[in-house]
Design a protein around this motif. Structure first.
Motif, mmCIF file in Angstrom:
data_model
loop_
_atom_site.group_PDB
_atom_site.id
_atom_site.type_symbol
_atom_site.label_atom_id
_atom_site.label_comp_id
_atom_site.label_asym_id
_atom_site.label_seq_id
_atom_site.Cartn_x
_atom_site.Cartn_y
_atom_site.Cartn_z
ATOM 1 N N ARG A 285 0.838 -1.205 0.000
ATOM 2 C CA ARG A 285 0.000 0.000 0.000
ATOM 3 C C ARG A 285 0.875 1.258 0.000
ATOM 4 O O ARG A 285 0.580 2.232 -0.710
ATOM 5 C CB ARG A 285 -0.939 0.001 1.206
ATOM 6 N N SER A 311 -3.667 -9.204 -6.027
ATOM 7 C CA SER A 311 -4.907 -8.435 -6.097
ATOM 8 C C SER A 311 -5.976 -9.028 -5.183
ATOM 9 O O SER A 311 -6.700 -8.296 -4.493
ATOM 10 C CB SER A 311 -5.411 -8.385 -7.544
ATOM 11 N N TYR A 314 -5.017 -8.289 -1.542
ATOM 12 C CA TYR A 314 -5.130 -6.856 -1.272
ATOM 13 C C TYR A 314 -6.609 -6.470 -1.086
ATOM 14 O O TYR A 314 -6.958 -5.737 -0.158
ATOM 15 C CB TYR A 314 -4.520 -6.067 -2.425
ATOM 16 N N ARG A 315 -7.438 -7.015 -1.952
ATOM 17 C CA ARG A 315 -8.868 -6.685 -1.870
ATOM 18 C C ARG A 315 -9.483 -7.240 -0.589
ATOM 19 O O ARG A 315 -10.324 -6.575 0.044
ATOM 20 C CB ARG A 315 -9.600 -7.246 -3.092
ATOM 21 N N TYR A 318 -8.003 -4.716 2.225
ATOM 22 C CA TYR A 318 -8.311 -3.286 2.145
ATOM 23 C C TYR A 318 -9.652 -2.966 1.485
ATOM 24 O O TYR A 318 -10.024 -1.802 1.365
ATOM 25 C CB TYR A 318 -7.194 -2.552 1.392
ATOM 26 N N ASP A 319 -10.358 -3.985 1.047
ATOM 27 C CA ASP A 319 -11.673 -3.815 0.425
ATOM 28 C C ASP A 319 -11.613 -2.954 -0.840
ATOM 29 O O ASP A 319 -12.545 -2.222 -1.162
ATOM 30 C CB ASP A 319 -12.664 -3.212 1.430
ATOM 31 N N THR A 320 -10.496 -3.022 -1.531
ATOM 32 C CA THR A 320 -10.341 -2.372 -2.830
ATOM 33 C C THR A 320 -9.202 -3.072 -3.558
ATOM 34 O O THR A 320 -8.433 -3.807 -2.941
ATOM 35 C CB THR A 320 -10.032 -0.863 -2.684
ATOM 36 N N THR A 321 -9.101 -2.853 -4.857
ATOM 37 C CA THR A 321 -8.029 -3.502 -5.609
ATOM 38 C C THR A 321 -6.804 -2.593 -5.663
ATOM 39 O O THR A 321 -6.921 -1.374 -5.482
ATOM 40 C CB THR A 321 -8.472 -3.812 -7.046
ATOM 41 N N TYR A 323 -5.285 -1.593 -8.249
ATOM 42 C CA TYR A 323 -5.471 -0.640 -9.354
ATOM 43 C C TYR A 323 -6.361 0.526 -8.931
ATOM 44 O O TYR A 323 -6.108 1.682 -9.273
ATOM 45 C CB TYR A 323 -6.074 -1.358 -10.567
ATOM 46 N N ARG A 324 -7.421 0.224 -8.182
ATOM 47 C CA ARG A 324 -8.297 1.292 -7.699
ATOM 48 C C ARG A 324 -7.584 2.162 -6.661
ATOM 49 O O ARG A 324 -7.795 3.375 -6.598
ATOM 50 C CB ARG A 324 -9.575 0.701 -7.113
ATOM 51 N N GLU A 325 -6.750 1.536 -5.834
ATOM 52 C CA GLU A 325 -5.973 2.287 -4.844
ATOM 53 C C GLU A 325 -5.059 3.279 -5.548
ATOM 54 O O GLU A 325 -4.973 4.453 -5.151
ATOM 55 C CB GLU A 325 -5.130 1.324 -4.007
ATOM 56 N N SER A 328 -7.228 6.120 -6.961
ATOM 57 C CA SER A 328 -7.741 7.037 -5.948
ATOM 58 C C SER A 328 -6.635 7.970 -5.459
ATOM 59 O O SER A 328 -6.865 9.148 -5.188
ATOM 60 C CB SER A 328 -8.343 6.288 -4.778
#
Length: 335
Positions: A285, A311, A314-315, A318-321, A323-325, A328
């Motif tokens: 992260r 992936s 991580y998801r 952190y409840d997100t991928t 790539y989305r991290e 953002s």
């Protein structure tokens, strides 16, 4: 009984000209690192009964800049040409990559060529490194930024010290480490008695040197004083890119795998495997948020041979991928 205004430290100086510090306030700088440094200088002047130090605040645009807490500071000037005997202190904070733009880098390189002493407080070591000012030197940076710094600047000897002085390059780890650096500079300039008196005024009872590390020890961090548990966690932290199996970790501290499992469950309420995974994901992260490394390279740097497995893990955590991290973070920097 003496009052604070009665306290005076006899200081002899070779010149009546005060040493000038130029604070370069970068966007979203950390207020604590700046105020700790500035207050140390102010108190030194007060205790000496004379102006040993002066200072000025500059920054891009020369108008004002906000710290990470949102408070706005008026600047004295833009990124102007400085005096040869100035000491420059860059004050960094969050989003240091965004604050380190082309104008700042060009200015830094120009001033460095003139031989000025330049320091980076908190994350501003990144700006100095980006400008090539720390090549072949020892340096430090806030522990949260160490992983990304190591990935990007392998020609710099990064330490975990609270501050580092290498020639005319100064770096600190952030927070109150600014006090430690300033106390050293004050002692070098005017003696230990004045530096110690400044520390007393700050109620700063444990003055640290460049030999002290910035993070708490493993036992203090996890709240558990068990030597074998601490040793295993230290090995985990030192081997993120190539994880060590629980059986090897257990063997290295003279335990069975089952005993190690029970130890982690008892004190940390999770398995060794889970704890190790969380360490690796935390580093991942940091790299996603602080570097432009590809997601695949981040995965490899954190011990994941398969991007899909990375992936998925991580998801789940952190409840997100990843790539989305990354997306953002890019959106936050553009605001």
């Amino acid at each position: 009984m003496t009052t604070p205004t009665d306290v005076r430290i006899s200081v002899e100086t070779e010149t009546d000209k005060p040493r000038r510090f130029v604070f370069v306030l970068l966007t979203d700088f950390t207020l604590l690192c700046f105020s700790s440094a500035l207050e140390s200088l102010r108190i030194a002047n007060r205790l000496a009964g004379k102006e040993l130090y002066s200072w000025t605040l500059i920054g891009e645009g020369g108008e004002s800049v906000s710290c990470s807490a949102g408070t706005k500071f008026a600047l004295d000037a833009d990124l102007v040409e400085l005096q040869r005997d100035d000491t420059v202190l860059l004050c960094g904070g969050v989003n240091i990559q965004f604050a380190t733009n082309k104008k700042l880098l060009n200015w830094l390189r120009r001033e460095a060529r003139r031989g000025l002493t330049v320091g980076g407080l908190c994350t501003a070591s990144y700006s100095m490194a980006k400008a090539g000012m720390l090549d072949g030197k020892r340096a430090t940076i806030h522990w949260e930024n160490q992983d990304s710094f190591l990935e990007e600047f392998d020609e710099i000897e990064l330490t975990k010290s609270v501050f580092v002085v290498d020639g005319n390059r100064l770096t600190t780890a952030g927070g109150t480490s600014s006090i430690d650096l300033m106390l050293k500079l004050i002692a070098d300039d005017h003696g230990e008695e004045l530096a110690n008196a400044v520390a007393d005024q700050l109620i700063y009872s444990s003055i640290r040197t460049d030999q002290d590390t910035q993070r708490l020890s493993v036992p203090t961090r996890i709240g558990v004083r068990h030597p074998k548990l601490s040793a295993v966690i230290q090995m985990m932290e030192n081997n993120i890119e190539e994880p060590i199996s629980p059986s090897v970790l257990a063997k290295d501290v003279g335990m069975s795998t089952r005993q190690l499992e029970r130890l982690f469950r008892r004190y940390l309420n999770r398995s060794p495997k889970r704890y190790y995974m969380e360490l690796r994901l935390q580093k991942a992260r940091n790299l996603l948020m602080q570097t432009d490394m590809s997601v695949i390279n981040v995965a490899l740097a954190c011990g994941f041979a398969s991007p899909s497995h990375f992936s998925k893990c991580y998801r789940a955590h952190y409840d997100t991928t990843p790539y989305r991290e990354r997306g953002s973070q890019a959106a936050r920097l553009s605001i």
